[in-house]
Design a protein around this motif. Structure first.
Motif, short mmCIF file in Angstrom:
data_model
loop_
_atom_site.label_atom_id
_atom_site.label_comp_id
_atom_site.label_asym_id
_atom_site.label_seq_id
_atom_site.Cartn_x
_atom_site.Cartn_y
_atom_site.Cartn_z
N MET A 178 0.83 -1.21 0.00
CA MET A 178 0.00 0.00 0.00
C MET A 178 0.87 1.26 0.00
O MET A 178 1.89 1.29 0.66
N SER A 179 0.45 2.27 -0.75
CA SER A 179 1.31 3.45 -0.89
C SER A 179 1.32 4.27 0.40
O SER A 179 0.35 4.29 1.17
N ALA A 180 2.43 4.96 0.61
CA ALA A 180 2.59 5.80 1.79
C ALA A 180 1.54 6.92 1.75
O ALA A 180 1.01 7.33 2.78
N TYR A 181 1.21 7.41 0.54
CA TYR A 181 0.21 8.49 0.41
C TYR A 181 -1.14 8.04 0.98
O TYR A 181 -1.80 8.78 1.70
N PHE A 182 -1.52 6.78 0.67
CA PHE A 182 -2.79 6.28 1.21
C PHE A 182 -2.69 6.17 2.73
O PHE A 182 -3.57 6.64 3.46
N GLU A 183 -1.63 5.57 3.20
CA GLU A 183 -1.47 5.33 4.64
C GLU A 183 -1.41 6.64 5.42
O GLU A 183 -2.02 6.77 6.47
N GLU A 184 -0.71 7.62 4.87
CA GLU A 184 -0.45 8.84 5.64
C GLU A 184 -1.51 9.92 5.45
O GLU A 184 -1.73 10.73 6.34
N VAL A 185 -2.15 9.94 4.30
CA VAL A 185 -3.09 11.04 4.01
C VAL A 185 -4.53 10.55 3.89
O VAL A 185 -5.44 11.04 4.56
N LEU A 186 -4.72 9.55 3.04
CA LEU A 186 -6.10 9.20 2.69
C LEU A 186 -6.82 8.36 3.75
O LEU A 186 -8.02 8.51 3.95
N LYS A 187 -6.11 7.51 4.43
CA LYS A 187 -6.75 6.58 5.36
C LYS A 187 -7.60 7.32 6.40
O LYS A 187 -8.75 6.98 6.65
N GLU A 188 -7.03 8.37 6.94
CA GLU A 188 -7.74 9.13 7.97
C GLU A 188 -8.90 9.92 7.33
O GLU A 188 -10.01 9.92 7.83
N LYS A 189 -8.62 10.53 6.17
CA LYS A 189 -9.65 11.32 5.47
C LYS A 189 -10.83 10.43 5.06
O LYS A 189 -11.98 10.84 5.13
N PHE A 190 -10.55 9.21 4.66
CA PHE A 190 -11.59 8.30 4.19
C PHE A 190 -12.28 7.55 5.34
O PHE A 190 -13.16 6.73 5.10
N ASP A 191 -11.82 7.80 6.57
CA ASP A 191 -12.46 7.20 7.74
C ASP A 191 -12.47 5.66 7.66
O ASP A 191 -13.50 5.02 7.89
N GLY A 192 -11.33 5.10 7.28
CA GLY A 192 -11.20 3.64 7.26
C GLY A 192 -11.61 2.98 5.95
O GLY A 192 -11.39 1.80 5.75
N LYS A 193 -12.22 3.76 5.04
CA LYS A 193 -12.62 3.19 3.74
C LYS A 193 -11.49 3.36 2.73
O LYS A 193 -10.50 4.04 3.01
N ARG A 194 -11.70 2.81 1.54
CA ARG A 194 -10.72 3.04 0.47
C ARG A 194 -11.27 4.03 -0.55
O ARG A 194 -10.74 4.17 -1.64
N TYR A 195 -12.34 4.68 -0.19
CA TYR A 195 -12.87 5.80 -0.99
C TYR A 195 -13.38 6.84 -0.01
O TYR A 195 -13.49 6.57 1.20
N TYR A 196 -13.70 8.03 -0.53
CA TYR A 196 -14.01 9.17 0.33
C TYR A 196 -15.53 9.29 0.52
O TYR A 196 -16.20 9.97 -0.26
N PRO A 197 -16.07 8.64 1.55
CA PRO A 197 -17.53 8.68 1.70
C PRO A 197 -17.99 10.05 2.20
O PRO A 197 -17.31 10.67 3.02
N ILE A 198 -19.12 10.49 1.73
CA ILE A 198 -19.65 11.79 2.16
C ILE A 198 -19.84 11.81 3.69
O ILE A 198 -19.70 12.85 4.32
N SER A 199 -20.13 10.64 4.26
CA SER A 199 -20.32 10.59 5.73
C SER A 199 -19.06 11.07 6.45
O SER A 199 -19.14 11.75 7.47
N SER A 200 -17.90 10.73 5.91
CA SER A 200 -16.64 11.13 6.53
C SER A 200 -16.46 12.66 6.44
O SER A 200 -16.10 13.33 7.40
N TYR A 201 -16.76 13.20 5.25
CA TYR A 201 -16.67 14.66 5.07
C TYR A 201 -17.59 15.38 6.06
O TYR A 201 -17.20 16.32 6.74
N LEU A 202 -18.84 14.91 6.15
CA LEU A 202 -19.83 15.60 6.99
C LEU A 202 -19.49 15.49 8.47
O LEU A 202 -19.68 16.43 9.24
N LYS A 203 -18.97 14.33 8.86
CA LYS A 203 -18.59 14.14 10.27
C LYS A 203 -17.51 15.15 10.65
O LYS A 203 -17.54 15.76 11.72
N LYS A 204 -16.57 15.37 9.76
CA LYS A 204 -15.49 16.33 10.05
C LYS A 204 -16.03 17.76 10.00
O LYS A 204 -15.68 18.59 10.82
#
Ligand code: SF4
Length: 308
Positions: free
Chosen positions: A1-27
């Motif tokens: 798995m890429s460092a970019y996913f591990e370091e940036v996207l994982k937290e933003k995506f709230d554990g998913k491998r895509y960016y769910p709107i639920s994660s955006y709204l929660k933040k």
């Protein structure tokens, strides 16, 4: 798995491998945020003859309702499970900018005055956004949380004719540019498996929409044949995807072609079971979403990966 996913996207995506709107709204709101579907009593210009008759062939003509009491009822139910939840009012049925600016203003602000409502989600057609309506949306957008949803379904005009969408891609491009200029968040709805479309055409729609400047979100789902739609009469045996696997395979490729800045609002349809004709397996929303997660895990991939 890429460092970019591990370091940036994982937290933003709230554990998913895509960016769910639920994660955006929660933040954004600091709490779980729920969309309350309401019926503003609008119609559709593709049904009443001003743009077309009969509607898009997949659309079933759902009835209207009294929205103010619905809000109270829905909040009461949700409060039992999520006492701190925040709420957005979702004008979902038909074309929710299809009225005079005066009527729209009245309806939108009536809902926004509700003490539990943080903002609006407005589903509409790109040909129902004249300058006066855009001014109103811009005004609301400066004071409240707002996004507008456009039902595009496909970028291909030949398919648009077949599904009786009754506007061309050019009209959509103008609406997108008008909304972007006014800094109004926009979500685009695409349908996979429309008649006459092959995999390349669907992927082209996803790539083109994904490349729209500052796009806020994408909704994707399979074409469903529902009872009472023109599609049921025209193609009674039509089935957009023969299996969950076939659908999941396509959706996972789509996800990898969508930039990781774009929120994902839907990856499968939500048709009430008594209305669903095909694909018969598509009522099983949880299984489909789990299969998409599993496939992304198996491929060790994530949203935007194929964009480099
Ligand atoms: S899908 Fe939207 S634009 Fe098409 S007929 Fe239904 S409400 Fe109208």
């Amino acid at each position: 798995m890429s460092a970019y996913f591990e370091e940036v996207l994982k937290e933003k995506f709230d554990g998913k491998r895509y960016y769910p709107i639920s994660s955006y709204l929660k933040k954004y709101f600091g709490e779980k945020t729920i969309k309350l579907a309401i019926d503003g009593g609008f119609t559709c210009p593709n049904r009443d003859g001003s743009k077309g008759f009969g509607g898009c062939i997949f659309c079933s003509d759902t009835g209207s309702g009294e929205f103010s009491s619905h809000i109270e009822d829905q909040i009461e139910l949700y409060k039992k499970k999520w006492p701190r939840a925040k709420y957005l009012a979702y004008f979902q049925n038909h074309t929710n900018t299809y009225a005079s600016p005066t009527e729209l203003r009245e309806k939108y602000y009536q809902i926004l005055e509700h003490k539990e409502i943080e903002g609006l989600v407005i589903g509409t057609r790109p040909d129902c956004l004249d300058n006066e309506i855009l001014d109103l949306l811009e005004e609301i957008n400066k004071k409240y949380f707002l996004w507008v949803e456009l039902g595009l379904q496909t970028i291909h005009d030949e398919t648009a004719k077949l599904i009786n969408r009754c506007y061309d891609y050019e009209v959509f491009e103008k609406a997108i540019s008008d909304l972007e200029k006014r800094k109004i968040k926009t979500v685009v709805h695409l349908i996979l498996g429309l008649p006459g479309e092959n995999r390349e055409m669907m992927l082209e729609s996803v790539k083109t929409v994904g490349s729209i400047k500052n796009l806020f979100g994408i909704k994707l789902h399979m074409l469903n044949v529902v009872k009472g739609s023109v599609l049921e009469k025209l193609y009674p045996n039509y089935c957009s995807f023969s299996s969950i696997e076939e659908y999941v395979d396509l959706v996972t490729e789509c996800i990898q072609l969508i930039p990781d800045t774009i929120t994902i609002h839907r990856l499968t349809a939500d048709v009430p079971r008594p209305l669903l004709i095909s694909p018969v397996w598509s009522f099983n929303k949880r299984t489909i979403l789990n299969s998409i997660d599993q496939k992304l895990n198996l491929l060790d991939t994530y949203q935007g990966k194929l964009l480099g």
